[in-house]
Design an enzyme around this catalytic site. Structure first.
Site, mmCIF file in Angstrom:
data_model
loop_
_atom_site.group_PDB
_atom_site.id
_atom_site.type_symbol
_atom_site.label_atom_id
_atom_site.label_comp_id
_atom_site.label_asym_id
_atom_site.label_seq_id
_atom_site.Cartn_x
_atom_site.Cartn_y
_atom_site.Cartn_z
ATOM 1 N N GLU A 42 0.858 -1.179 0.000
ATOM 2 C CA GLU A 42 0.000 0.000 0.000
ATOM 3 C C GLU A 42 0.898 1.233 0.000
ATOM 4 O O GLU A 42 1.763 1.374 0.872
ATOM 5 C CB GLU A 42 -0.896 0.024 1.239
ATOM 6 C CG GLU A 42 -1.885 -1.130 1.323
ATOM 7 C CD GLU A 42 -2.638 -1.142 2.636
ATOM 8 O OE1 GLU A 42 -2.381 -0.259 3.492
ATOM 9 O OE2 GLU A 42 -3.502 -2.022 2.819
ATOM 10 N N ASP A 53 -5.199 8.519 10.836
ATOM 11 C CA ASP A 53 -3.833 8.069 11.108
ATOM 12 C C ASP A 53 -3.305 8.583 12.428
ATOM 13 O O ASP A 53 -3.636 9.685 12.873
ATOM 14 C CB ASP A 53 -2.916 8.527 9.970
ATOM 15 C CG ASP A 53 -3.240 7.837 8.664
ATOM 16 O OD1 ASP A 53 -3.226 6.596 8.658
ATOM 17 O OD2 ASP A 53 -3.518 8.526 7.667
ATOM 18 N N TYR A 168 -10.423 -4.692 4.027
ATOM 19 C CA TYR A 168 -9.476 -4.272 5.066
ATOM 20 C C TYR A 168 -10.255 -4.143 6.373
ATOM 21 O O TYR A 168 -11.086 -3.254 6.514
ATOM 22 C CB TYR A 168 -8.857 -2.935 4.651
ATOM 23 C CG TYR A 168 -7.706 -2.432 5.510
ATOM 24 C CD1 TYR A 168 -7.610 -2.696 6.872
ATOM 25 C CD2 TYR A 168 -6.711 -1.659 4.932
ATOM 26 C CE1 TYR A 168 -6.567 -2.230 7.625
ATOM 27 C CE2 TYR A 168 -5.646 -1.169 5.688
ATOM 28 C CZ TYR A 168 -5.589 -1.461 7.033
ATOM 29 O OH TYR A 168 -4.553 -0.981 7.803
#
Length: 263
Positions: A42, A53, A168
Site C-alpha cells: 500500500e 492516522d 481491510y
C-alpha cells in the site's frame, strides 16, 4: 487472475505493507519491501488532514508534503515500481480530496496507466460513493473497502457492495499505530466477515511484531503492517531500506509459519 487475487493464496496469509509516498527514499523502500517478502504494498498518498492516522503516519504525511510530493510524483513512483516489479500488487491508499480533485474518471484512468491494482479511500463511505468506486471498477482497478468493529450486520452489505481485491478490517476503533485488538475479537470479527463475503479479509491497525503478525495470520487472509515500517523510515532516513528489508523478512517468515501451524 489479477495480481491482487494471486497475492492471497489459499494455503497462507498475505503480508500487506504500507509506506507513505515521498517520505524517505520511496523507490528504494518499495524495493526493500519486495525483497523482504511483502505480498501486497500500500502506497500512501500524503494529505494535510489524515484523520484516521496516528502520530507516526501523520508525521510521515507532513514530511512528504514538506518535500513537495504531488499526485504526479506518486503516480510516477507507481509507474516506475510496476516496471521493476511486474507481478507485485500495488495499492494506493489515502483520502478523497487528492483522489477526486481532478475528477474520479481522471484518477481511475491515471491508476490504470500507472499499473495500480487497487485503491483504498479512507474517508469515503459507501453510501456516498457514486463516482470513485464506479470509475475505478470500470477501469479494472479494485476498490478496497474498510470494515471496523462498529460495522454491524445492518451496514455490512453496503460496505461489501462493490468491494473487491480484499476487505481491510480495521481491528480497533481509533487511529493507526497506537493499540492492538485482542486476538479473540479479531478471530470473531474475521469469522463474521467471512460468512458474508468470499473476498479475502486482511487485518490491520496496531500490528508490530512477528508474533502479532503470526497470530493474525492464523485466522485472517492477510496481515497489514504500516506504522511500524513508517517509524523505521523516520528513524533511519536514507539508510532505511536495509532496515526495512530485515524487518519485513521477520514478519514474512512469521506469517508464512502461521499457515503451517493450522495446515
Amino acid at each position: 487472475m489479477t495480481r491482487l487475487a494471486a497475492a492471497f493464496p489459499v494455503d497462507r496469509a498475505a503480508l500487506v505493507t504500507f509506506v507513505t509516498a515521498g517520505d524517505g527514499p520511496t523507490p528504494a523502500i518499495l524495493d526493500a519491501l519486495v525483497e523482504g517478502g511483502a505480498d501486497v504494498i500500500e502506497l500512501g498518498m500524503p494529505f494535510t488532514d489524515p484523520m484516521a492516522d496516528g502520530p507516526a503516519i501523520q508525521a510521515a504525511n507532513l514530511r512528504s508534503l514538506a518535500a513537495g510530493t504531488t499526485t504526479a510524483d506518486i503516480l510516477r513512483i507507481a509507474t516506475d515500481f510496476r516496471a521493476r516489479h511486474p507481478s507485485v500488487p500495488l495499492v494506493l491508499m489515502g483520502y478523497a480530496n487528492p483522489m477526486l480533485r481532478r475528477g474520479a474518471g481522471w484518477f481511475a484512468g491515471a491508476c490504470t496507466k500507472a499499473g495500480v491494482d487497487g485503491v483504498i479511500c479512507v474517508d469515503l463511505p459507501p453510501e456516498e460513493d457514486d463516482e470513485l468506486g464506479p470509475q475505478l471498477r470500470a477501469s479494472g482497478v479494485d476498490f478496497i473497502r474498510l470494515a471496523t468493529p462498529t460495522t454491524d450486520a445492518a451496514r455490512l452489505p453496503a460496505v461489501l457492495n462493490g468491494a473487491s481485491g480484499f476487505l481491510y478490517y480495521v481491528s480497533v476503533a481509533g487511529i493507526t499505530g497506537l493499540q492492538q485488538a485482542a486476538q479473540s475479537s479479531i478471530a470473531d470479527a474475521v469469522g463474521r466477515l467471512k460468512a458474508a463475503t468470499d473476498i479475502p479479509i486482511a487485518v490491520g491497525f496496531g500490528v508490530r511484531t512477528p508474533e502479532q503478525a503470526q497470530a493474525i495470520a492464523e485466522v485472517a487472509d492477510g496481515v497489514v503492517v504500516g506504522s511500524a515500517i513508517v517509524e523505521i523510515i523516520a528513524t533511519h532516513g536514507a539508510d532505511a531500506p536495509a532496515h526495512v528489508t530485515r524487518y519485513i523478512r521477520s514478519l514474512a517468515n512469521a506469517v508464512g509459519a502461521a499457515r503451517k501451524v493450522v495446515a
